[in-house]
Design a protein around this motif. Structure first.
Motif, PDB file in Angstrom:
ATOM      1  N   GLY A 166       0.798  -1.214   0.000  1.00 31.06           N
ATOM      2  CA  GLY A 166       0.000   0.000   0.000  1.00 31.06           C
ATOM      3  C   GLY A 166       0.827   1.259   0.000  1.00 31.06           C
ATOM      4  O   GLY A 166       1.761   1.419  -0.766  1.00 31.06           O
ATOM      5  N   ASN A 167       0.460   2.143   0.921  1.00 34.28           N
ATOM      6  CA  ASN A 167       1.103   3.454   0.945  1.00 34.28           C
ATOM      7  C   ASN A 167       2.523   3.404   1.509  1.00 34.28           C
ATOM      8  O   ASN A 167       3.270   4.351   1.376  1.00 34.28           O
ATOM      9  N   LYS A 168       2.905   2.307   2.163  1.00 39.22           N
ATOM     10  CA  LYS A 168       4.187   2.291   2.869  1.00 39.22           C
ATOM     11  C   LYS A 168       5.383   2.435   1.914  1.00 39.22           C
ATOM     12  O   LYS A 168       6.345   3.103   2.215  1.00 39.22           O
ATOM     13  N   TRP A 169       5.290   1.773   0.784  1.00 36.61           N
ATOM     14  CA  TRP A 169       6.381   1.869  -0.182  1.00 36.61           C
ATOM     15  C   TRP A 169       6.563   3.305  -0.652  1.00 36.61           C
ATOM     16  O   TRP A 169       7.663   3.817  -0.749  1.00 36.61           O
ATOM     17  N   PHE A 170       5.460   3.988  -0.892  1.00 33.01           N
ATOM     18  CA  PHE A 170       5.539   5.369  -1.355  1.00 33.01           C
ATOM     19  C   PHE A 170       6.182   6.266  -0.293  1.00 33.01           C
ATOM     20  O   PHE A 170       6.989   7.134  -0.600  1.00 33.01           O
ATOM     21  N   LYS A 171       5.815   6.021   0.969  1.00 33.85           N
ATOM     22  CA  LYS A 171       6.351   6.867   2.031  1.00 33.85           C
ATOM     23  C   LYS A 171       7.823   6.571   2.304  1.00 33.85           C
ATOM     24  O   LYS A 171       8.554   7.419   2.784  1.00 33.85           O
ATOM     25  N   LEU A 172       8.242   5.353   1.996  1.00 34.88           N
ATOM     26  CA  LEU A 172       9.618   4.961   2.322  1.00 34.88           C
ATOM     27  C   LEU A 172      10.621   5.273   1.226  1.00 34.88           C
ATOM     28  O   LEU A 172      11.803   5.477   1.485  1.00 34.88           O
TER      29      LEU A 172
ATOM     30  N   SER B  72       3.096  -2.999  13.867  1.00 36.97           N
ATOM     31  CA  SER B  72       3.178  -1.903  12.904  1.00 36.97           C
ATOM     32  C   SER B  72       3.455  -2.327  11.461  1.00 36.97           C
ATOM     33  O   SER B  72       4.447  -3.015  11.174  1.00 36.97           O
ATOM     34  N   ASN B  73       2.586  -1.881  10.563  1.00 34.27           N
ATOM     35  CA  ASN B  73       2.821  -2.092   9.130  1.00 34.27           C
ATOM     36  C   ASN B  73       4.056  -1.329   8.667  1.00 34.27           C
ATOM     37  O   ASN B  73       4.785  -1.774   7.789  1.00 34.27           O
ATOM     38  N   HIS B  74       4.254  -0.165   9.257  1.00 38.14           N
ATOM     39  CA  HIS B  74       5.394   0.673   8.866  1.00 38.14           C
ATOM     40  C   HIS B  74       6.720  -0.003   9.226  1.00 38.14           C
ATOM     41  O   HIS B  74       7.676   0.018   8.447  1.00 38.14           O
TER      42      HIS B  74
ATOM     43  N   SER C 128      -7.528   6.342   4.225  1.00 37.65           N
ATOM     44  CA  SER C 128      -7.445   6.198   5.671  1.00 37.65           C
ATOM     45  C   SER C 128      -6.212   6.952   6.167  1.00 37.65           C
ATOM     46  O   SER C 128      -5.212   7.031   5.478  1.00 37.65           O
ATOM     47  N   ALA C 129      -6.299   7.519   7.371  1.00 34.04           N
ATOM     48  CA  ALA C 129      -5.194   8.338   7.878  1.00 34.04           C
ATOM     49  C   ALA C 129      -4.729   7.859   9.248  1.00 34.04           C
ATOM     50  O   ALA C 129      -5.528   7.730  10.171  1.00 34.04           O
ATOM     51  N   GLY C 130      -3.423   7.579   9.346  1.00 38.16           N
ATOM     52  CA  GLY C 130      -2.836   7.205  10.638  1.00 38.16           C
ATOM     53  C   GLY C 130      -2.008   8.373  11.164  1.00 38.16           C
ATOM     54  O   GLY C 130      -2.342   9.000  12.158  1.00 38.16           O
ATOM     55  N   THR C 131      -0.912   8.685  10.433  1.00 41.79           N
ATOM     56  CA  THR C 131      -0.176   9.912  10.729  1.00 41.79           C
ATOM     57  C   THR C 131      -0.691  11.059   9.855  1.00 41.79           C
ATOM     58  O   THR C 131      -0.364  12.213  10.098  1.00 41.79           O
ATOM     59  N   GLY C 132      -1.442  10.720   8.816  1.00 41.86           N
ATOM     60  CA  GLY C 132      -1.946  11.733   7.887  1.00 41.86           C
ATOM     61  C   GLY C 132      -0.948  12.057   6.772  1.00 41.86           C
ATOM     62  O   GLY C 132      -1.202  12.921   5.946  1.00 41.86           O
ATOM     63  N   THR C 133       0.165  11.346   6.750  1.00 49.74           N
ATOM     64  CA  THR C 133       1.205  11.620   5.746  1.00 49.74           C
ATOM     65  C   THR C 133       0.703  11.359   4.325  1.00 49.74           C
ATOM     66  O   THR C 133       0.946  12.145   3.413  1.00 49.74           O
ATOM     67  N   THR C 134      -0.002  10.250   4.156  1.00 52.99           N
ATOM     68  CA  THR C 134      -0.499   9.903   2.825  1.00 52.99           C
ATOM     69  C   THR C 134      -1.489  10.957   2.348  1.00 52.99           C
ATOM     70  O   THR C 134      -1.426  11.432   1.212  1.00 52.99           O
ATOM     71  N   LEU C 135      -2.363  11.348   3.243  1.00 56.25           N
ATOM     72  CA  LEU C 135      -3.349  12.354   2.892  1.00 56.25           C
ATOM     73  C   LEU C 135      -2.680  13.696   2.564  1.00 56.25           C
ATOM     74  O   LEU C 135      -3.023  14.350   1.585  1.00 56.25           O
TER      75      LEU C 135
ATOM     76  N   ILE D  82      -7.368  -2.760  10.756  1.00 58.89           N
ATOM     77  CA  ILE D  82      -6.955  -1.520  11.424  1.00 58.89           C
ATOM     78  C   ILE D  82      -7.435  -0.273  10.663  1.00 58.89           C
ATOM     79  O   ILE D  82      -7.913   0.690  11.267  1.00 58.89           O
ATOM     80  N   TYR D  83      -7.256  -0.283   9.354  1.00 58.47           N
ATOM     81  CA  TYR D  83      -7.502   0.945   8.599  1.00 58.47           C
ATOM     82  C   TYR D  83      -8.612   0.830   7.555  1.00 58.47           C
ATOM     83  O   TYR D  83      -9.634   1.503   7.630  1.00 58.47           O
ATOM     84  N   THR D  84      -8.379  -0.020   6.540  1.00 56.40           N
ATOM     85  CA  THR D  84      -9.242   0.067   5.358  1.00 56.40           C
ATOM     86  C   THR D  84     -10.663  -0.437   5.606  1.00 56.40           C
ATOM     87  O   THR D  84     -11.596   0.030   4.967  1.00 56.40           O
ATOM     88  N   SER D  85     -10.820  -1.373   6.556  1.00 53.96           N
ATOM     89  CA  SER D  85     -12.178  -1.842   6.847  1.00 53.96           C
ATOM     90  C   SER D  85     -12.999  -0.708   7.455  1.00 53.96           C
ATOM     91  O   SER D  85     -14.169  -0.525   7.125  1.00 53.96           O
TER      92      SER D  85
ATOM     93  N   HIS E 235      -7.164   1.626  -1.403  1.00 55.03           N
ATOM     94  CA  HIS E 235      -6.849   0.488  -0.516  1.00 55.03           C
ATOM     95  C   HIS E 235      -5.371   0.600  -0.174  1.00 55.03           C
ATOM     96  O   HIS E 235      -4.513   0.317  -1.005  1.00 55.03           O
ATOM     97  N   THR E 236      -5.083   1.038   1.041  1.00 53.44           N
ATOM     98  CA  THR E 236      -3.700   1.316   1.424  1.00 53.44           C
ATOM     99  C   THR E 236      -2.959   0.069   1.912  1.00 53.44           C
ATOM    100  O   THR E 236      -1.837   0.177   2.414  1.00 53.44           O
ATOM    101  N   GLY E 237      -3.577  -1.101   1.786  1.00 50.58           N
ATOM    102  CA  GLY E 237      -2.858  -2.348   2.104  1.00 50.58           C
ATOM    103  C   GLY E 237      -2.944  -2.712   3.578  1.00 50.58           C
ATOM    104  O   GLY E 237      -4.016  -2.692   4.163  1.00 50.58           O
ATOM    105  N   GLY E 238      -1.784  -3.057   4.158  1.00 45.92           N
ATOM    106  CA  GLY E 238      -1.745  -3.335   5.594  1.00 45.92           C
ATOM    107  C   GLY E 238      -2.315  -4.678   6.006  1.00 45.92           C
ATOM    108  O   GLY E 238      -2.620  -4.898   7.181  1.00 45.92           O
TER     109      GLY E 238
HETATM  110  C1  LIG Z   1       0.006   2.966   7.662  1.00 42.61           C
HETATM  111  C2  LIG Z   1      -1.319   2.824   7.071  1.00 42.61           C
HETATM  112  C3  LIG Z   1      -2.192   3.912   6.915  1.00 42.61           C
HETATM  113  C4  LIG Z   1      -1.890   5.265   7.465  1.00 42.61           C
HETATM  114  O1  LIG Z   1      -1.093   6.042   6.611  1.00 42.61           O
HETATM  115  P1  LIG Z   1      -0.603   7.492   7.063  1.00 42.61           P
HETATM  116  O2  LIG Z   1       0.215   7.969   5.928  1.00 42.61           O
HETATM  117  O3  LIG Z   1       0.227   7.296   8.301  1.00 42.61           O
HETATM  118  O4  LIG Z   1      -1.772   8.324   7.347  1.00 42.61           O
HETATM  119  C5  LIG Z   1      -3.393   3.697   6.263  1.00 42.61           C
HETATM  120  N1  LIG Z   1      -3.743   2.464   5.838  1.00 42.61           N
HETATM  121  C6  LIG Z   1      -2.943   1.403   5.992  1.00 42.61           C
HETATM  122  C7  LIG Z   1      -3.419   0.069   5.529  1.00 42.61           C
HETATM  123  C8  LIG Z   1      -1.716   1.535   6.624  1.00 42.61           C
HETATM  124  O5  LIG Z   1      -0.940   0.453   6.803  1.00 42.61           O
END
Ligand SMILES: *Cc1c(COP(=O)(O)O)cnc(C)c1O
Length: 315
Positions: A47-53, A76-78, A180-187, A264-267, A292-295
């Motif tokens: 999901g979004n983790k590759w893009f952030k990393l 942690s997915n991260h 979905s937003a955890g840290t909000g970085t993706t958003l 955790i997130y997408t559901s 769908h940000t994965g995880g």
């Molecule tokens: C980490 C994660 C997020 C949160 O992403 P942020 O950039 O931290 O907001 C959302 N969805 C999934 C599935 C994640 O693993």
């Protein structure tokens, strides 16, 4: 160890399907409802983790760092994405974990991190809270021979820049993009790169998650915050919490669409979107894209409750 070694593809070569969500559930009067399957990128660096990393790791490699250090919880997915991506980039990785999961308390996620070569250290909650403080960061930098430090969740400028590139995978014409937003970085990344006429809907899986709005504000170009709608109603008790309703929803969603969601997130986001549809939040001309940000590795803790497998190892 995961058998397939990821060939980290450069962005122009990434192929990520956009799928239509057609079912009785989501049959709304608007134009279309699609989902961008970032979960299919890779089972671990998903999901979004590759893009952030990616820019964090690029920076570390090009500036002669031998290792990267980052922060996360026991599930942690991260953390696991960092462990895998660092390994594939030829870097050592160090994970600073919130809480003590040593010995028999070690989670599957942390074991997997170690399989990818990550060196794990546990921090009590007080120390962990200092994770962004310059003095604390200097002390751990000295202690671990000056690794490149990636903020928790891949947050920060490099993470935002990478996340912004998700927009390249989004076809033109959507009026609403949901994430979905955890840290909000993706958003925050998407807020800087999506076409100006689309709204951005941020679904926060934490209780009282609106505080993210303030956190993210400092990363936004002036004016872009206006098109962001924040929702923190669908937290199901808080971060990492779930109930029978959410599990039933995940199973039903899979049955309807053959798409696995994470607990955790997408559901929680998809559940919220379904509620918004029934509340007629979207107008008749809406074209909605869900990301769908994965995880999916995070489903380990609920795997016995799910009617679908985790596409990660043989679980
Ligand atoms: C980490 C994660 C997020 C949160 O992403 P942020 O950039 O931290 O907001 C959302 N969805 C999934 C599935 C994640 O693993």
């Amino acid at each position: 160890m995961l058998q397939e070694k990821l060939v980290l593809k450069e962005l122009p070569n990434l192929q990520v399907p956009v799928q239509a969500l057609n079912s009785n559930w989501f049959s709304a009067p608007f134009k279309k409802l699609d989902i961008l399957r970032l979960d299919l990128l890779h089972p671990v660096i998903s999901g979004n983790k590759w893009f952030k990393l990616r820019y964090n790791l690029d920076f570390a490699v090009h500036n002669g760092f031998k290792s990267v250090l980052t922060f996360g919880g026991g599930y942690s997915n991260h953390l696991i994405a960092t462990a895998a991506a660092a390994r594939f980039s030829g870097l050592k990785s160090i994970g600073m974990v919130r809480g003590d999961y040593s010995g028999k308390h070690k989670t599957r996620t942390l074991k997997d991190c170690e399989d990818y070569g990550m060196e794990i250290h546990y921090l009590n909650r007080d120390l962990y809270r200092q994770k962004s403080e310059p003095e604390f960061l200097k002390s751990i930098s000295d202690k671990f021979s000056k690794p490149f430090i990636i903020p928790e969740g891949g947050a920060g400028e490099q993470g935002i820049k990478g996340a912004g590139e998700i927009a390249r995978l989004i076809p033109a014409g959507y009026t609403h993009v949901c994430v979905s937003a955890g840290t909000g970085t993706t958003l925050a990344g998407l807020a800087g790169t999506l076409p100006e006429n689309s709204s951005l809907l941020g679904f926060v899986p934490m209780k009282n998650g609106r505080y993210l709005k303030e956190t993210v504000l400092k990363y936004l170009r002036a004016g872009t915050e206006k098109r962001i709608h924040w929702f923190d109603r669908w937290h199901f008790g808080g971060f990492g919490k779930y109930d029978k309703t959410l599990i039933a929803f995940m199973n039903e969603f899979y049955y309807q669409h053959q798409i696995p969601l994470d607990v955790i997130y997408t559901s929680k986001m998809m559940y919220g979107i379904r509620d918004l549809i029934s509340e007629e939040f979207f107008g008749n001309n809406a074209s909605v894209l869900c990301i769908h940000t994965g995880g999916l590795q995070g489903n380990i803790s609920v795997k016995d409750k799910l009617d679908f497998k985790i596409p990660f190892r043989d679980l």
